[in-house]
Design a protein around this motif. Structure first.
Motif, PDB file in Angstrom:
ATOM      1  N   LEU A 167      62.124  72.935  16.942  1.00  0.00           N
ATOM      2  CA  LEU A 167      62.208  72.535  15.535  1.00  0.00           C
ATOM      3  C   LEU A 167      62.927  71.202  15.383  1.00  0.00           C
ATOM      4  CD1 LEU A 167      63.008  75.934  13.777  1.00  0.00           C
ATOM      5  CD2 LEU A 167      60.998  74.494  13.390  1.00  0.00           C
ATOM      6  N   GLU A 170      60.535  68.469  16.225  1.00  0.00           N
ATOM      7  CA  GLU A 170      59.516  68.291  15.188  1.00  0.00           C
ATOM      8  C   GLU A 170      60.060  67.565  13.972  1.00  0.00           C
ATOM      9  OE1 GLU A 170      57.008  72.348  16.351  1.00  0.00           O
ATOM     10  OE2 GLU A 170      58.112  72.256  14.456  1.00  0.00           O
ATOM     11  N   ARG A 171      61.324  67.795  13.665  1.00  0.00           N
ATOM     12  CA  ARG A 171      61.899  67.240  12.436  1.00  0.00           C
ATOM     13  C   ARG A 171      62.607  65.903  12.639  1.00  0.00           C
ATOM     14  NH1 ARG A 171      64.915  72.612   9.884  1.00  0.00           N
ATOM     15  NH2 ARG A 171      63.093  73.996   9.857  1.00  0.00           N
ATOM     16  N   GLU A 270      56.750  77.984  11.806  1.00  0.00           N
ATOM     17  CA  GLU A 270      56.856  76.531  11.629  1.00  0.00           C
ATOM     18  C   GLU A 270      56.729  75.798  12.958  1.00  0.00           C
ATOM     19  OE1 GLU A 270      60.070  73.118  10.177  1.00  0.00           O
ATOM     20  OE2 GLU A 270      60.394  75.222   9.610  1.00  0.00           O
ATOM     21  N   GLU A 273      52.991  75.713  13.990  1.00  0.00           N
ATOM     22  CA  GLU A 273      52.179  74.929  13.052  1.00  0.00           C
ATOM     23  C   GLU A 273      52.463  73.431  13.144  1.00  0.00           C
ATOM     24  OE1 GLU A 273      52.870  76.560   9.188  1.00  0.00           O
ATOM     25  OE2 GLU A 273      51.465  78.236   9.479  1.00  0.00           O
ATOM     26  N   ASN A 274      53.692  73.065  13.487  1.00  0.00           N
ATOM     27  CA  ASN A 274      54.070  71.654  13.504  1.00  0.00           C
ATOM     28  C   ASN A 274      54.220  71.078  14.910  1.00  0.00           C
ATOM     29  OD1 ASN A 274      54.148  71.376  10.688  1.00  0.00           O
ATOM     30  ND2 ASN A 274      56.217  72.212  10.601  1.00  0.00           N
ATOM     31  N   HIS A 276      52.223  69.475  16.638  1.00  0.00           N
ATOM     32  CA  HIS A 276      51.628  68.138  16.745  1.00  0.00           C
ATOM     33  C   HIS A 276      52.636  67.021  16.435  1.00  0.00           C
ATOM     34  CE1 HIS A 276      51.339  69.206  12.472  1.00  0.00           C
ATOM     35  NE2 HIS A 276      51.371  67.907  12.224  1.00  0.00           N
ATOM     36  N   LYS A 277      53.763  67.373  15.837  1.00  0.00           N
ATOM     37  CA  LYS A 277      54.774  66.371  15.507  1.00  0.00           C
ATOM     38  C   LYS A 277      55.657  66.007  16.700  1.00  0.00           C
ATOM     39  CE  LYS A 277      55.059  67.666  10.611  1.00  0.00           C
ATOM     40  NZ  LYS A 277      55.971  68.080   9.505  1.00  0.00           N
ATOM     41  N   ASN A 304      48.794  71.846  21.044  1.00  0.00           N
ATOM     42  CA  ASN A 304      48.863  70.918  19.918  1.00  0.00           C
ATOM     43  C   ASN A 304      49.919  69.822  20.051  1.00  0.00           C
ATOM     44  OD1 ASN A 304      46.805  72.081  18.085  1.00  0.00           O
ATOM     45  ND2 ASN A 304      48.117  73.871  18.188  1.00  0.00           N
TER      46      ASN A 304
END
Length: 344
Positions: A167, A170-171, A270, A273-274, A276-277, A304
């Protein structure tokens, strides 16, 4: 390296016999920890407390080498403390890396979560999963980044800490040059219950104001916990750490609350789903005999993420870094080979 270029990877084919000269054997791990590892770590350890969310005191450590190759940040797993990582930290230092590590809230020496009305001191609970990520960012912003200069910054994140680490990646861009996600929590193993039922139960229990109750099948710290139910097949490493926990009650953690479980389900959704970031090189280490997290979520993440590959350890249980020698030694060689590729 490109996306999906060879899903499974391997770095070294070094014989176990040759690795025995480099790493400690589980046969005499207690002696090596007490007489080699801990005296060595004591020369470098600096203990730090940072101010986390809700004014919680978050315990952190750093081990800084002069002229180190790079800095490694450790994000530990569910119910663990940094005491479990002494052997691994020793190997990182021996390889020339400085180490920065955080003890997540509600674990070890980090802030008490009494305001959540935990059932007992060994329960794992959290207000919001986001607080884990925000604590980690505070630690990196205030301690790691100011001391890193132009050196590479690597992440080593295990299990729950792997979910926290994913996470974070991703963020927050630009913090790490590469990352190892070790058996990361991207889909929780819900045992005999289908995941959708476990999610529904967690949501209902929390909605009725009973989120501090233990998840079904979970409970307080167990004195006579069995090796077969643990996350490793290394009898001596397991027994040595369990003995430490029996002698040091403040480090004892066990089952999760429904509030933690609900937050964890939301976090893993999350993460996948994320994926790809995430744009930095990632090696996701997957355990073939894992009974704590499922591989399906990890596989989706790898599909991903832009620069991520899986290294599968078919015979390993959840904790590759804490496994028997025939698993942990080649595993250590793999992670060091990976990090060397991204030194600046």
């Amino acid at each position: 390296m490109h996306r999906n270029e060879g899903a499974y990877m391997s770095y070294s084919d070094i014989s176990i016999e040759s690795l025995s000269k480099k790493y400690f054997s589980e046969k005499d791990i207690e002696d090596k920890l007490n007489n080699v590892v801990l005296p060595f770590l004591d020369k470098y350890i600096e203990e730090i407390y940072i101010e986390g969310k809700e004014d919680k005191k978050i315990y952190c450590e750093k081990y800084v080498l002069k002229n180190s190759k790079a800095n490694i940040v450790i994000s530990h797993g569910f119910s663990e403390s940094l005491e479990k990582y002494h052997e691994l930290i020793y190997y990182f230092l021996q390889e020339g890396y400085s180490v920065y590590a955080i003890e997540h809230r509600g674990h070890g020496r980090s802030g008490s979560l009494a305001n959540l009305q935990i059932v007992d001191d060994t329960q794992v609970n959290v207000d919001k999963f986001d607080y884990y990520i925000e604590d980690l960012k505070k630690f990196i912003d205030t301690v790691v980044v100011p001391e890193s200069g132009n050196k590479s910054k690597f992440l080593f994140a295990h299990s729950m800490g792997g979910g926290i680490g994913a996470l974070f990646l991703e963020r927050h861009k630009g913090y790490f040059d590469a990352a190892i996600l070790n058996a990361p929590m991207m889909q929780i193993h819900t045992g005999s219950y289908p995941e959708f039922i476990a999610k529904a139960i967690a949501n209902i229990v929390v909605a009725f104001g009973m989120g501090n109750k233990y998840v079904l099948g979970h409970g307080p710290f167990v004195i006579d916990e069995k090796l077969e139910e643990s996350a490793t097949s290394s009898k001596n490493r397991y027994k040595n750490y369990h003995k430490f926990l029996l002698d040091n009650a403040k480090y004892q953690r066990s089952g999760a609350s429904y509030n933690w479980l609900k937050n964890a389900f939301e976090a893993t959704k999350e993460i996948v789903e994320n994926a790809h970031k995430v744009d930095i090189p990632v090696m996701l280490c997957q355990a073939g005999r894992d009974t704590f997290v499922k591989s399906k979520g990890q596989n989706k993440f790898v599909e991903n993420a832009k620069n991520c590959k899986i290294k599968l350890y078919p015979e390993s249980k959840h904790e590759m870094y804490f496994e028997k020698d025939t698993i942990s030694w080649p595993y250590l060689e793999d992670i060091f080979s990976f990090y060397r590729e991204y030194l600046v």
